[in-house]
Design a protein around this motif. Structure first.
Motif, PDB file in Angstrom:
ATOM      1  N   ILE A   1      34.154  41.488  39.195  1.00  0.00           N
ATOM      2  CA  ILE A   1      34.568  43.134  38.895  1.00  0.00           C
ATOM      3  C   ILE A   1      35.960  42.923  38.590  1.00  0.00           C
ATOM      4  N   SER A   2      36.916  42.305  39.383  1.00  0.00           N
ATOM      5  CA  SER A   2      38.323  42.352  38.955  1.00  0.00           C
ATOM      6  C   SER A   2      38.602  41.669  37.559  1.00  0.00           C
ATOM      7  N   TYR A   3      37.877  40.694  37.315  1.00  0.00           N
ATOM      8  CA  TYR A   3      37.847  39.874  35.907  1.00  0.00           C
ATOM      9  C   TYR A   3      37.373  40.977  34.864  1.00  0.00           C
TER      10      TYR A   3
ATOM     11  N   PRO B   1      51.882  44.418  36.106  1.00  0.00           N
ATOM     12  CA  PRO B   1      52.408  43.349  37.242  1.00  0.00           C
ATOM     13  C   PRO B   1      51.187  42.714  38.031  1.00  0.00           C
ATOM     14  N   THR B   2      50.241  43.655  38.211  1.00  0.00           N
ATOM     15  CA  THR B   2      49.105  43.226  39.028  1.00  0.00           C
ATOM     16  C   THR B   2      48.248  42.168  38.302  1.00  0.00           C
ATOM     17  N   VAL B   3      48.105  41.990  36.959  1.00  0.00           N
ATOM     18  CA  VAL B   3      47.497  41.084  36.260  1.00  0.00           C
ATOM     19  C   VAL B   3      48.414  39.995  35.636  1.00  0.00           C
ATOM     20  N   ALA B   4      49.510  39.976  36.025  1.00  0.00           N
ATOM     21  CA  ALA B   4      50.449  39.066  35.353  1.00  0.00           C
ATOM     22  C   ALA B   4      50.082  37.530  35.160  1.00  0.00           C
ATOM     23  N   ASN B   5      49.461  37.132  36.362  1.00  0.00           N
ATOM     24  CA  ASN B   5      48.969  35.621  36.035  1.00  0.00           C
ATOM     25  C   ASN B   5      47.742  35.348  35.600  1.00  0.00           C
TER      26      ASN B   5
END
Length: 469
Positions: free
Chosen positions: A94-96, A110-114
């Motif tokens: 789901i996050s993906y 920022p929450t998906v910066a990596n």
């Protein structure tokens, strides 16, 4: 005099997009059987196709969808299931989905910066060279292409080949056999081009007026390319595979031989109507349902320069009903019968390209340059031809999926596959006598069996790194 210009902040250009979208919501509560994915955003050309690419790359099945993109705002709802037709409950998946759609639009926060953007590219990295080819299909053509690449010391990292209406399109990512990096030497690329161009030339039996509309081209090498499956659609569309060289039409899937599906269910209908009050052209599609059907249709409409403003997609049993409200990018409807006929034929071709009758062979093996041409050569020796191929490298192993047909047009004899088993040791692979019709998976009787401990005698001379699986 000194000329002064007002300062313009370059970040202001995408300021609205960064504020207003896309917002992605994944809901598992409102529907008992499906996961609902909602996307809200400022409308932008190509956004729908990019969202679909995310969902289809994850092999999610879309059973229902509603699309609206009027007044500069994009709102879309997808009812999706996983490959086993279950809801998506894995929080990482789901996050993906949420992060991947943001990455597609280049809107990292920022929450998906990596989050790694490369994971969303349908194809290997820039360390590989992309090769595109299209030509008149004939038995053994894909085998000849793979043999040429192996002779030129090319390691096939990923490849996809589709055949439809006497056309075969192939997109491959290759690397140098010794360095496993992209091939940049112009002289070497020219040599590869020359050999592939020779293979793609039609044989004398195809040099007649019936095939004068089919082009044969080596389309070149590059290090970057759009979504691979979309590129295959573009190659087929540009080569006009919607015009059957034999002069026959393909109004249905009846040739696919699904015994327990009646003639009415097999029919594929594409109709085009006018909605003069709102200035839309309405495209209605009715056909057998399958994975990636919506992607194939939207991809074709987009590449034909049509904008989708509204759409409604629904699946009922084994059948799909899809309705699109479109305009050309110039704002006009389809005004002539010739335009409507062209769109209808192109959509029929887009739906048929991915549907393949035949036996599905799935093979796993250690990476080896000589593996692919060896397998395809053996298929030819046993009178089988590759109608579709999907090859992908995963770690140190390569997954090879082929849809094979009998060269004579008859049903593939399973005894022939048993003979192949004795010759292909020690490579382990699965065989399924199936059609790409997911909704009938529980009702179509399919012969399947597994082969273990295979291909040693043929492949030990090519590589000593194979292991039994």
């Amino acid at each position: 005099m000194e000329v002064c210009c007002p300062y313009f902040d370059p970040d202001f250009e995408n300021f609205n997009e960064r504020i207003y979208g896309p917002r992605v919501y994944v809901d598992n509560e409102s529907c008992d059987k499906c996961t609902v994915v909602k996307v809200d955003s400022l409308d932008k050309q190509g956004l729908l196709l990019e969202v679909l690419q995310v969902l289809t790359d994850m092999d999610l099945f879309i059973s229902k969808s509603y699309i609206s993109s009027d007044a500069g705002w994009f709102m879309d709802v997808f009812h999706v299931k996983d490959q086993l037709r279950n809801k998506i409950m894995d929080k990482q998946v789901i996050s993906y989905i949420q992060q991947a759609i943001d990455v597609r639009r280049g809107l990292q926060n920022p929450t998906v910066a990596n989050f790694d953007k490369n994971t969303m590219q349908n194809g290997p990295s820039k360390d590989h060279t992309a090769i595109e080819m299209i030509g008149i299909n004939r038995p053994g053509l894909f085998s000849e292409i793979s043999a040429v690449l192996a002779e030129q010391r090319c390691n096939i990292v990923e490849a996809h080949a589709w055949s439809h209406n006497m056309c075969l399109a192939c997109v491959a990512y290759v690397s140098d056999e010794s360095t496993l990096t992209s091939i940049d030497d112009p002289n070497r690329l020219a040599t590869i081009e020359g050999h592939l161009s020779t293979v793609l030339q039609p044989s004398s039996t195809f040099l007649d007026n019936d095939h004068k509309g089919v082009k044969t081209r080596f389309l070149g090498c590059n290090s970057s390319m759009s979504h691979m499956e979309r590129r295959l659609h573009q190659l087929m569309l540009a080569n006009q595979d919607f015009d059957d060289p034999s002069g026959t039409t393909s109004p249905s899937f009846s040739s696919m031989g699904v015994n327990d599906v009646d003639e009415e269910e097999r029919r594929m209908l594409v109709s085009i109507d006018r909605c003069g009050e709102k200035g839309y052209t309405i495209v209605n599609v009715q056909c057998m349902d399958r994975p990636k059907l919506m992607f194939d249709i939207v991809c074709t409409l987009t590449d034909m320069q049509y904008v989708i403003f509204h759409a409604s997609i629904a699946s009922h049993g084994s059948f799909a009903y899809q309705e699109y409200y479109i305009r050309h990018r110039n704002g006009y409807m389809l005004n002539t019968a010739k335009e409507r006929q062209l769109v209808s034929k192109c959509l029929e071709a887009a739906i048929e390209r991915r549907v393949c009758e035949g036996v599905r062979l799935e093979l796993w093996a250690q990476n080896s340059v000589g593996l692919l041409p060896c397998i395809t050569r053996i298929l030819r020796e046993y009178g089988l031809t590759v109608a579709r191929a999907d090859i992908a490298t995963q770690g140190e192993k390569t997954k090879n999926v082929f849809y094979v047909q009998d060269i004579s047009g008859d049903k593939v004899d399973m005894e022939i596959l048993e003979l192949m088993r004795r010759e292909l040791e020690p490579l382990a692979f699965n065989v399924k006598n199936e059609l790409l019709l997911p909704q009938r998976m529980n009702t179509i009787e399919r012969e399947s069996f597994s082969f273990g401990g295979l291909l040693r005698s043929q492949l030990e001379r090519l590589s000593h790194s194979f292991i039994s699986t």
